[in-house]
Scaffold this motif. Sequence first.
Motif, PDB file in Angstrom:
ATOM      1  N   LEU A 109       0.218  -1.768 -11.182  1.00 42.04           N
ATOM      2  CA  LEU A 109       0.047  -1.974  -9.741  1.00 42.04           C
ATOM      3  C   LEU A 109      -1.320  -1.492  -9.265  1.00 42.04           C
ATOM      4  CD1 LEU A 109       2.115  -3.114  -7.645  1.00 42.04           C
ATOM      5  CD2 LEU A 109       2.627  -0.750  -7.036  1.00 42.04           C
ATOM      6  N   PHE A 110      -1.739  -0.306  -9.747  1.00 42.98           N
ATOM      7  CA  PHE A 110      -2.947   0.335  -9.228  1.00 42.98           C
ATOM      8  C   PHE A 110      -4.149   0.290 -10.163  1.00 42.98           C
ATOM      9  CE2 PHE A 110       0.419   3.001  -7.053  1.00 42.98           C
ATOM     10  CZ  PHE A 110       0.258   2.390  -5.814  1.00 42.98           C
ATOM     11  N   GLY A 111      -3.966  -0.166 -11.384  1.00 41.14           N
ATOM     12  CA  GLY A 111      -5.069  -0.135 -12.344  1.00 41.14           C
ATOM     13  C   GLY A 111      -5.284   1.293 -12.825  1.00 41.14           C
ATOM     14  N   GLY A 112      -6.542   1.708 -12.934  1.00 42.60           N
ATOM     15  CA  GLY A 112      -6.855   3.046 -13.434  1.00 42.60           C
ATOM     16  C   GLY A 112      -6.736   4.142 -12.399  1.00 42.60           C
ATOM     17  N   VAL A 161       8.091  -5.906  -6.931  1.00 39.33           N
ATOM     18  CA  VAL A 161       7.091  -5.519  -5.937  1.00 39.33           C
ATOM     19  C   VAL A 161       5.721  -6.083  -6.299  1.00 39.33           C
ATOM     20  CG1 VAL A 161       6.657  -3.313  -7.111  1.00 39.33           C
ATOM     21  CG2 VAL A 161       6.087  -3.539  -4.698  1.00 39.33           C
ATOM     22  N   ARG A 162       4.986  -6.459  -5.248  1.00 40.86           N
ATOM     23  CA  ARG A 162       3.615  -6.928  -5.424  1.00 40.86           C
ATOM     24  C   ARG A 162       2.746  -6.241  -4.390  1.00 40.86           C
ATOM     25  NH1 ARG A 162       1.861 -12.941  -3.659  1.00 40.86           N
ATOM     26  NH2 ARG A 162       2.519 -12.014  -1.696  1.00 40.86           N
ATOM     27  N   LEU A 163       1.600  -5.734  -4.831  1.00 42.47           N
ATOM     28  CA  LEU A 163       0.620  -5.110  -3.943  1.00 42.47           C
ATOM     29  C   LEU A 163      -0.466  -6.124  -3.640  1.00 42.47           C
ATOM     30  CD1 LEU A 163      -0.364  -2.355  -2.684  1.00 42.47           C
ATOM     31  CD2 LEU A 163      -1.708  -2.064  -4.779  1.00 42.47           C
ATOM     32  N   ARG A 164      -0.815  -6.246  -2.349  1.00 43.59           N
ATOM     33  CA  ARG A 164      -1.856  -7.211  -1.979  1.00 43.59           C
ATOM     34  C   ARG A 164      -2.679  -6.689  -0.820  1.00 43.59           C
ATOM     35  NH1 ARG A 164      -0.257  -9.909   2.688  1.00 43.59           N
ATOM     36  NH2 ARG A 164       1.993  -9.791   3.097  1.00 43.59           N
ATOM     37  N   ALA A 165      -3.849  -7.270  -0.668  1.00 49.86           N
ATOM     38  CA  ALA A 165      -4.732  -6.908   0.440  1.00 49.86           C
ATOM     39  C   ALA A 165      -4.300  -7.652   1.697  1.00 49.86           C
ATOM     40  CB  ALA A 165      -6.169  -7.257   0.096  1.00 49.86           C
ATOM     41  N   GLN A 172     -10.159  -1.405   1.723  1.00 49.74           N
ATOM     42  CA  GLN A 172      -8.886  -1.183   1.037  1.00 49.74           C
ATOM     43  C   GLN A 172      -8.980   0.091   0.210  1.00 49.74           C
ATOM     44  OE1 GLN A 172      -8.593  -4.651  -1.413  1.00 49.74           O
ATOM     45  NE2 GLN A 172      -9.246  -5.936   0.276  1.00 49.74           N
ATOM     46  N   SER A 173      -7.839   0.761   0.060  1.00 57.24           N
ATOM     47  CA  SER A 173      -7.785   1.960  -0.766  1.00 57.24           C
ATOM     48  C   SER A 173      -6.415   2.071  -1.430  1.00 57.24           C
ATOM     49  CB  SER A 173      -8.046   3.219   0.070  1.00 57.24           C
ATOM     50  OG  SER A 173      -7.768   4.383  -0.684  1.00 57.24           O
ATOM     51  N   VAL A 174      -6.390   2.099  -2.782  1.00 59.46           N
ATOM     52  CA  VAL A 174      -5.117   2.277  -3.475  1.00 59.46           C
ATOM     53  C   VAL A 174      -4.680   3.746  -3.435  1.00 59.46           C
ATOM     54  CG1 VAL A 174      -5.355   0.297  -4.992  1.00 59.46           C
ATOM     55  CG2 VAL A 174      -6.201   2.515  -5.745  1.00 59.46           C
TER      56      VAL A 174
END
Length: 199
Positions: A109-112, A161-165, A172-174
């Motif tokens: 979901l968030f990458g690194g 679940v899907r995270l989107r802008a 944007q900030s994860v």
Amino acid sequence: MQVHTRHTPAFGVARIVLAQGEAVEADPDTMIASSFGVTESRQVRGIRGRSVFTAPANGGWLDLAPSHAGDVYPLEFDGRAGWCVAADRVLARPATVRRDQPWPALQALFGGDSGFLEHYGGSGQLVLACHGPVDALTLEAGEVITVRPAFLLAYPDSAQVRLRALDPSGPQSVRTGEGLALDFAGPATVLVQARRRAQ
């Protein structure tokens, strides 16, 4: 461990009842009072350190309250399914509930980045500190909703679940959830708090 709540949903307090030798991890600044004999050992030094509170031979209790107004919510873990929980929402955690770091689904979901969610698994009750009352949004199969990260409290592993802008060209900030939205597909139950958390 048993959890009894009072003064909810506006100014929640959680009474954690511990059997002989049982322990719970919590921020020491959230402890109001405890029965005599409950011991405290510091886990991490510093301002944001956590402590472990352990009951004596005859058991004991401690009362915990978050630093902000809102509900306290005991989230039940059955030993099978885990939950993703908004960062910094855990008021008390027994040793039987573990924090999974890293967690593959959150890495996807968030990458690194560490992101605004944490994953927990195990069995027992994880006590959450909420901003405002808690709403459980129950989704039927195929039903899809969108939740803003500032209001999200927790969701189970079974949720899609899907995270989107919100606006791909906007900020944007994860880490905080700024400028982002989460789409959930049922069947699932998503817990939200009725007041937004600070970014």
